[in-house]
Design a protein around this motif. Structure first.
Motif, short mmCIF file in Angstrom:
data_model
loop_
_atom_site.label_atom_id
_atom_site.label_comp_id
_atom_site.label_asym_id
_atom_site.label_seq_id
_atom_site.Cartn_x
_atom_site.Cartn_y
_atom_site.Cartn_z
N HIS A 1 0.73 -1.41 0.17
CA HIS A 1 -0.37 0.50 -0.14
C HIS A 1 1.14 1.12 0.12
CE1 HIS A 1 -3.43 2.40 1.46
NE2 HIS A 1 -2.67 3.08 1.77
N VAL A 2 0.44 2.14 -1.05
CA VAL A 2 1.46 3.39 -1.22
C VAL A 2 0.33 4.86 -0.80
CG1 VAL A 2 2.36 4.89 -2.46
CG2 VAL A 2 2.88 2.06 -2.99
N THR A 3 -0.29 4.77 -1.68
CA THR A 3 -1.19 5.93 -0.56
C THR A 3 -2.80 5.01 -1.09
OG1 THR A 3 -1.58 6.54 -3.09
CG2 THR A 3 -0.40 7.75 -1.78
N ASP A 4 -3.67 6.34 -0.61
CA ASP A 4 -5.48 5.39 -1.00
C ASP A 4 -5.73 4.97 -2.00
OD1 ASP A 4 -5.82 5.47 1.84
OD2 ASP A 4 -6.68 7.74 1.92
N PHE A 5 -4.90 5.73 -2.86
CA PHE A 5 -5.17 5.18 -4.47
C PHE A 5 -4.34 4.25 -5.41
CE2 PHE A 5 -3.75 9.31 -4.42
CZ PHE A 5 -3.17 8.94 -5.44
N ASN B 1 1.75 -10.91 -16.30
CA ASN B 1 0.98 -10.42 -17.54
C ASN B 1 1.96 -11.57 -18.80
OD1 ASN B 1 -0.96 -9.91 -19.30
ND2 ASN B 1 -0.69 -7.53 -18.92
N THR B 2 1.22 -12.73 -18.94
CA THR B 2 1.25 -13.21 -20.22
C THR B 2 0.87 -12.77 -21.26
OG1 THR B 2 -0.03 -14.87 -19.62
CG2 THR B 2 2.05 -15.57 -18.77
N GLY B 3 -0.60 -12.52 -21.48
CA GLY B 3 -0.93 -11.91 -22.02
C GLY B 3 -0.62 -10.08 -22.62
N ALA B 4 -1.83 -9.48 -23.16
CA ALA B 4 -1.58 -8.26 -23.32
C ALA B 4 -2.07 -6.98 -22.66
CB ALA B 4 -2.05 -7.46 -25.09
N ALA B 5 -2.57 -6.06 -23.19
CA ALA B 5 -2.77 -5.21 -22.45
C ALA B 5 -4.27 -5.78 -21.71
CB ALA B 5 -3.77 -4.02 -23.42
N PHE B 6 -4.20 -5.37 -20.04
CA PHE B 6 -5.54 -6.11 -19.30
C PHE B 6 -5.79 -7.69 -19.65
CE2 PHE B 6 -7.02 -2.40 -21.37
CZ PHE B 6 -7.36 -0.79 -19.61
N VAL C 1 -4.15 1.18 -9.92
CA VAL C 1 -4.34 2.42 -9.35
C VAL C 1 -6.23 1.53 -9.07
CG1 VAL C 1 -5.50 4.16 -9.89
CG2 VAL C 1 -3.56 3.65 -10.65
N HIS C 2 -6.25 2.33 -7.47
CA HIS C 2 -7.95 1.71 -7.16
C HIS C 2 -8.23 2.36 -6.45
CE1 HIS C 2 -5.94 1.54 -3.01
NE2 HIS C 2 -4.91 1.47 -3.45
N TRP C 3 -9.47 2.84 -6.45
CA TRP C 3 -10.84 3.61 -5.93
C TRP C 3 -11.56 2.71 -5.08
CZ3 TRP C 3 -9.50 8.25 -4.18
CH2 TRP C 3 -10.47 8.81 -3.61
N GLY C 4 -11.57 3.05 -3.83
CA GLY C 4 -13.38 2.44 -3.35
C GLY C 4 -13.64 1.22 -3.65
N GLY C 5 -12.97 0.76 -3.45
CA GLY C 5 -13.16 -1.08 -3.84
C GLY C 5 -12.97 -1.24 -5.39
N TRP C 6 -12.67 -0.34 -6.10
CA TRP C 6 -12.40 -0.92 -7.88
C TRP C 6 -10.77 -0.89 -7.88
CZ3 TRP C 6 -10.26 2.21 -11.11
CH2 TRP C 6 -10.68 1.59 -13.03
N PHE C 7 -9.64 -1.91 -8.51
CA PHE C 7 -9.03 -2.11 -9.01
C PHE C 7 -8.42 -1.72 -10.56
CE2 PHE C 7 -9.18 -3.15 -4.78
CZ PHE C 7 -8.24 -2.85 -3.95
N PHE C 8 -7.56 -0.60 -11.00
CA PHE C 8 -7.62 -1.19 -12.32
C PHE C 8 -6.55 -1.84 -12.45
CE2 PHE C 8 -5.07 0.87 -16.04
CZ PHE C 8 -6.52 1.09 -16.98
N PRO C 9 -5.72 -2.58 -13.74
CA PRO C 9 -5.37 -3.67 -13.93
C PRO C 9 -3.91 -3.05 -13.91
CG PRO C 9 -7.12 -4.93 -15.69
CD PRO C 9 -7.56 -2.34 -14.69
N ALA C 10 -3.26 -3.81 -13.37
CA ALA C 10 -2.13 -3.47 -12.83
C ALA C 10 -1.29 -3.13 -14.30
CB ALA C 10 -0.88 -4.53 -12.27
N PHE C 11 -0.38 -2.08 -14.35
CA PHE C 11 0.47 -1.79 -15.43
C PHE C 11 1.77 -1.60 -15.05
CE2 PHE C 11 -2.34 1.79 -14.03
CZ PHE C 11 -1.24 2.38 -14.19
N ASN C 12 3.08 -0.81 -16.09
CA ASN C 12 4.17 -0.25 -15.75
C ASN C 12 4.83 0.56 -16.76
OD1 ASN C 12 4.42 -0.78 -18.25
ND2 ASN C 12 4.46 -3.79 -17.92
N ILE C 13 5.66 0.90 -16.57
CA ILE C 13 6.60 2.30 -17.55
C ILE C 13 6.25 2.03 -18.77
CG2 ILE C 13 7.90 3.87 -18.05
CD1 ILE C 13 7.52 3.50 -14.57
#
Length: 163
Positions: A43-47, A55-60, A128-140
């Motif tokens: 955990h870094v911040t609230d979001f 990730n063995t696939g592509a985006a998302f 990135v997350h907000w209110g229990g909703w998590f965006f798929p992890a990503f990188n630079i």
């Protein structure tokens, strides 16, 4: 169209930007691989969390559940995109916003291709997350591709408005 003498320094600039993206991407992934086990999350911040995801696939995680052929498909796609982007940079390197967008996409694509070749998967770590909703992890690399795509759209909208 610019002369060859004018396009070479510009091409080197755009390729240098792509190289910076690759280096930043790979450096951050090395840090994550060294400090986190697969599935770890801090955990870094609230979001925002830092995680380690493969990730063995592509985006998302598109095609992540495929039988393994997707690794080579995405490597081939990334390499084909590299050839096309370098060609476009040679041809249109004087168009700064367009070329910057392509440079970011090039660096991001190659950053993820390197992961696929080295590991068989892409290392993602920004969550990135907000209110229990998590965006798929990503990188630079993913971030550079996204910013590059937005810049391409912006460049096209600017071009269309001028005509």
């Amino acid at each position: 169209m610019p002369s060859k003498n004018n396009s070479s320094p510009r091409l080197l600039l755009w390729l240098a930007i792509a190289l910076v993206v690759i280096l930043l991407d790979q450096f951050t992934k090395v840090l994550i691989l060294g400090a986190f086990q697969l599935g770890d999350s801090r955990h870094v911040t609230d979001f925002f969390n830092v995680v380690r995801v493969h990730n063995t696939g592509a985006a998302f995680s598109f095609l992540a559940g495929a039988a393994g052929w997707q690794r080579w498909f995405f490597v081939g796609l990334g390499l084909a995109a590299t050839v096309f982007i370098v060609f476009m940079l040679k041809r249109h390197g004087q168009q700064s916003l367009f070329a910057l967008a392509l440079s970011l996409i090039l660096g991001g694509a190659l950053g993820n291709v390197i992961d696929r070749l080295l590991h068989g998967y892409v290392v993602d770590f920004i969550q990135v997350h907000w209110g229990g909703w998590f965006f798929p992890a990503f990188n630079i690399a993913d971030s550079a591709i996204t910013v590059g795509a937005v810049l391409l759209i912006w460049d096209e909208l600017r071009r269309v408005r001028k005509t």
